[in-house]
Structure formats: C-alpha cells, structure tokens
Design a protein around this motif. Structure first.
Motif, PDB file in Angstrom:
ATOM      1  N   LEU A 179      41.950  33.043  45.436  1.00 51.13           N
ATOM      2  CA  LEU A 179      41.077  33.327  46.577  1.00 51.13           C
ATOM      3  C   LEU A 179      41.901  33.820  47.761  1.00 51.13           C
ATOM      4  O   LEU A 179      41.505  34.764  48.463  1.00 51.13           O
ATOM      5  CB  LEU A 179      40.274  32.084  46.965  1.00 51.13           C
ATOM      6  CG  LEU A 179      39.234  32.268  48.060  1.00 51.13           C
ATOM      7  CD1 LEU A 179      38.200  33.331  47.658  1.00 51.13           C
ATOM      8  CD2 LEU A 179      38.515  30.952  48.377  1.00 51.13           C
ATOM      9  N   LEU A 180      43.072  33.200  47.962  1.00 47.55           N
ATOM     10  CA  LEU A 180      43.978  33.665  49.017  1.00 47.55           C
ATOM     11  C   LEU A 180      44.375  35.114  48.767  1.00 47.55           C
ATOM     12  O   LEU A 180      44.383  35.945  49.673  1.00 47.55           O
ATOM     13  CB  LEU A 180      45.221  32.773  49.080  1.00 47.55           C
ATOM     14  CG  LEU A 180      46.349  33.213  50.023  1.00 47.55           C
ATOM     15  CD1 LEU A 180      45.862  33.310  51.460  1.00 47.55           C
ATOM     16  CD2 LEU A 180      47.526  32.250  49.936  1.00 47.55           C
TER      17      LEU A 180
ATOM     18  N   THR B 282      42.689  37.344  47.212  1.00 49.66           N
ATOM     19  CA  THR B 282      41.537  38.198  47.524  1.00 49.66           C
ATOM     20  C   THR B 282      41.494  38.469  49.022  1.00 49.66           C
ATOM     21  O   THR B 282      41.316  39.611  49.462  1.00 49.66           O
ATOM     22  CB  THR B 282      40.237  37.528  47.067  1.00 49.66           C
ATOM     23  OG1 THR B 282      40.359  37.183  45.687  1.00 49.66           O
ATOM     24  CG2 THR B 282      39.046  38.450  47.247  1.00 49.66           C
ATOM     25  N   ALA B 283      41.678  37.416  49.822  1.00 53.27           N
ATOM     26  CA  ALA B 283      41.664  37.560  51.284  1.00 53.27           C
ATOM     27  C   ALA B 283      42.793  38.475  51.741  1.00 53.27           C
ATOM     28  O   ALA B 283      42.600  39.334  52.613  1.00 53.27           O
ATOM     29  CB  ALA B 283      41.792  36.196  51.951  1.00 53.27           C
TER      30      ALA B 283
ATOM     31  N   LEU C 166      41.867  42.143  50.850  1.00 52.47           N
ATOM     32  CA  LEU C 166      40.765  42.627  51.691  1.00 52.47           C
ATOM     33  C   LEU C 166      41.278  42.896  53.109  1.00 52.47           C
ATOM     34  O   LEU C 166      40.962  43.920  53.712  1.00 52.47           O
ATOM     35  CB  LEU C 166      39.620  41.600  51.722  1.00 52.47           C
ATOM     36  CG  LEU C 166      38.756  41.556  50.467  1.00 52.47           C
ATOM     37  CD1 LEU C 166      37.752  40.416  50.526  1.00 52.47           C
ATOM     38  CD2 LEU C 166      38.000  42.881  50.282  1.00 52.47           C
ATOM     39  N   ALA C 167      42.103  41.973  53.620  1.00 56.22           N
ATOM     40  CA  ALA C 167      42.677  42.163  54.957  1.00 56.22           C
ATOM     41  C   ALA C 167      43.534  43.421  55.006  1.00 56.22           C
ATOM     42  O   ALA C 167      43.491  44.174  55.987  1.00 56.22           O
ATOM     43  CB  ALA C 167      43.515  40.943  55.346  1.00 56.22           C
TER      44      ALA C 167
END
Lengths: 83, 260
Positions: free
Chosen positions: B131-132, B134-135, B138-139
């Motif tokens: 999940l990290l 993914t963040a 995306l960032a």
C-alpha cells in the motif's frame, strides 16, 4: 535502512538547491556552435577525441565478442573425445 | 553548401545499430553459455556493449535535437507516434503475464489445494508495504505533472525540485520492493503462485528502474538548460513512460496483491 534513505533524500534535495543557487551555466549555445560546425564529421564523432575513443572501444568489444561467440559455438558443436 | 528543402531528418551514418545488434547477439549467446556451460564472459560482454551502445546512441539523439536543431515539428510528431507505439507494445507484454496469473488463479487446480492462494502460501499483506508502494507511485505521478507544468511556465527552480522528488520517489519504490523481495516468505520456485508473482512484479520493477533512469537523464538535461517551455519531448516521453509504469503497478496491486 529507512533512516539512510531519508538522509539520502535530504542530501540530494540540498545538493540540487545548492546547484540552483550556484547558477549552473547555460552551455547550450557553445554546444550548438560545436555541433553545427560545417566540418563533415558525423554526429557520433563530432564531440571531440573522447567520442573517437569511446567508439573504438565499443567496436573493439563487439568485434572481439562476435569472434568469441563464434569460437564458443564451434567448440560446443564438436563432440568431446571420450577415452 | 547544399541545404535540405524538407523538414525531415536525414541522419548521419551511425555505427550504433550495428553495435546494438551485435550486443544482442552477445547477450543471447551469453545467456546460453551461462545456462549450459557455467561461463558468464559472453553475457558480461553483451551487457557492457549494450550499455555502451545505448549511451552513445541516445547521446547522439540529444546532439541532433538540442544542438543541431533537427527535431522539427514533423520529426517530433514521428517521435511521439514512436513512443506511443512502444508503450503500447509494453502494455501487451504485461497483458501476457496478467493472462498467466488469471489463468491459474481463477480456476485453481487440485494440486494447489483447489484454492487461491494455494495451500501453504502465505501472501504478503496488501495493506502494509504494497500500500505504501502504491502511495509512493501515485505521489510520483503528481510530482512529475507538477514538474511538467513548472517547465512549461518557465519556473526553473520548481521544475527541478519536482523532478528530483519524482526521481527520489522512484528510487524509494525500488528500495522498498527490494526489501519486500528479500523478506517474502515465498520464492519464485513456490509453484505457480511464486512464478506469477515474481515474474509479473519483477518485470514491473525492471520497468521502474528503466523509468527512473530515463527521469534522471531528464533531470540532468533540465539542469543543463536543454529543454524549452514549448519543446521538451524527451521529458514528455519520460513522463508518459512513468505514468505507464504507475498504471501497471495499480493493476498489479489490485489483481495480485489484493484480489490474489
């Protein structure tokens, strides 16, 4: 490891902002003059002596490599003599 | 001195297509030598010549465009088509691996225990490092867009900062993923789960590394004043590639990490 990563991030950001303050000089017009000179030299050699050295090294490695590959192919194709 | 009366680019004769093709020969025969005769000489030669060809070929393209002005509008149009088509081909490359994943996971065989994940496999928690990751990606998509808009607005400092942050995020993703690979409780040899997981995420990781390298080259060129507010196709191509890498990750995350 995470601390190292964060430190690296800080250092790289600091280095870049220092560079902006140090005013990297715009060398593009100089380069344009060098590469637009009408001397018939092809673009892969037009940058100077180092271009030639890099080209010769690359070509030498590829020629040697091709010969070596063909040699290994021939060796691999010969059956080993069993005593 | 004769001048061309058309807008197209007639390139100077170049040795790089030949050295590139030979490098491919050395790479492939080198792989065979490594697999069957335990010798890495040819493969190392292949990697070295591939790297040298790529660096000199792309260096020459920078010279032809930024220094010699050969990239007129029609030429740029062709380059845009080329990059779009290349990325499309890469999309199909990944579709193959997703096909393999769904083939095995939608109808798990009795040999796997009739379930997905297969019996005995402990998958990674999708709400932890994945999940990290993914963040992070995306960032990085946001920061590269910020860099692009700053570039078009002639805001040098912000464009450099934003692109630097993008590169940092890309390297952070790679580091996190490398750690995940090391810590994973399953390997590539653990049946079809291991194969589909590591081949799909592995090729994605390779593309992150390639994309990060492309972005680093763009950052150096940005600092060296190569880009103008209206003409910066190298940057746009890197940005397109980076968004593609981001989208592939989103599909990977949803399919393999979460649903899988």
């Amino acid at each position: 490891m995470l601390r190292n990563l964060l430190a690296l991030r800080q250092i790289s950001q600091r280095t870049i902002s220092t560079a902006s303050r140090r005013q990297v000089k715009n060398r593009v017009p100089e380069m344009q003059k060098i590469f637009q000179e009408d001397n018939g030299i092809p673009v892969h050699l037009k940058g100077g002596v180092i271009d030639g050295l890099l080209y010769r090294t690359t070509m030498a490695l590829t020629v040697f490599g091709t010969c070596y590959a063909v040699y290994e192919l021939i060796v691999a194709a010969m059956p080993k003599k069993v005593k | 001195m004769a001048h061309q009366t058309h807008a197209y680019h007639m390139v100077d004769p170049s040795p790089w297509p030949l050295t590139g093709a030979t490098a491919a020969l050395l790479l492939t025969s080198g792989l065979a030598m490594w697999f069957h005769y335990n010798s890495t000489t040819l493969m190392t030669l292949g990697l070295l010549t591939t790297l040298m060809t790529m660096m000199q070929w792309w260096r020459d393209i920078v010279r032809e465009s930024t220094f010699q002005g050969h990239h007129t509008m029609p030429v740029q149009k062709g380059l845009r088509y080329g990059m779009i088509l290349f990325i499309t081909s890469e999309v199909f490359f990944f579709i193959g691996f997703f096909w393999a994943f769904y083939h095995s996971s939608l109808a798990p065989t009795p040999e796997l225990g009739g379930s997905w994940p297969p019996t005995g496999i402990h998958p990674l928690n999708p709400f932890e490092v994945p999940l990290l990751n993914t963040a992070v990606l995306l960032a990085s998509g946001v920061t590269i867009t910020w860099a692009h808009h700053s570039l078009m607005a002639a805001n040098r400092n912000q464009s450099i900062q934003a692109l630097t942050i993008t590169v940092t995020l890309g390297l952070y993703f790679t580091a996190l993923q490398a750690m995940e690979y090391y810590e994973a409780p399953f390997t590539i040899a653990d049946g079809v789960y291991g194969s589909t997981f590591f081949v799909a995420t592995g090729f994605h990781g390779l593309h992150v590394i390639i994309g990060s390298t492309f972005l680093i080259v763009c950052l150096l060129r940005l600092i060296k004043f190569h880009f103008t507010t209206a003409h910066h196709f190298g940057f746009e191509a890197a940005a397109w590639y980076w968004h593609f890498v981001d989208v592939v990750w989103l599909f990977l995350y949803i399919s393999i990490y979460w649903w899988g």
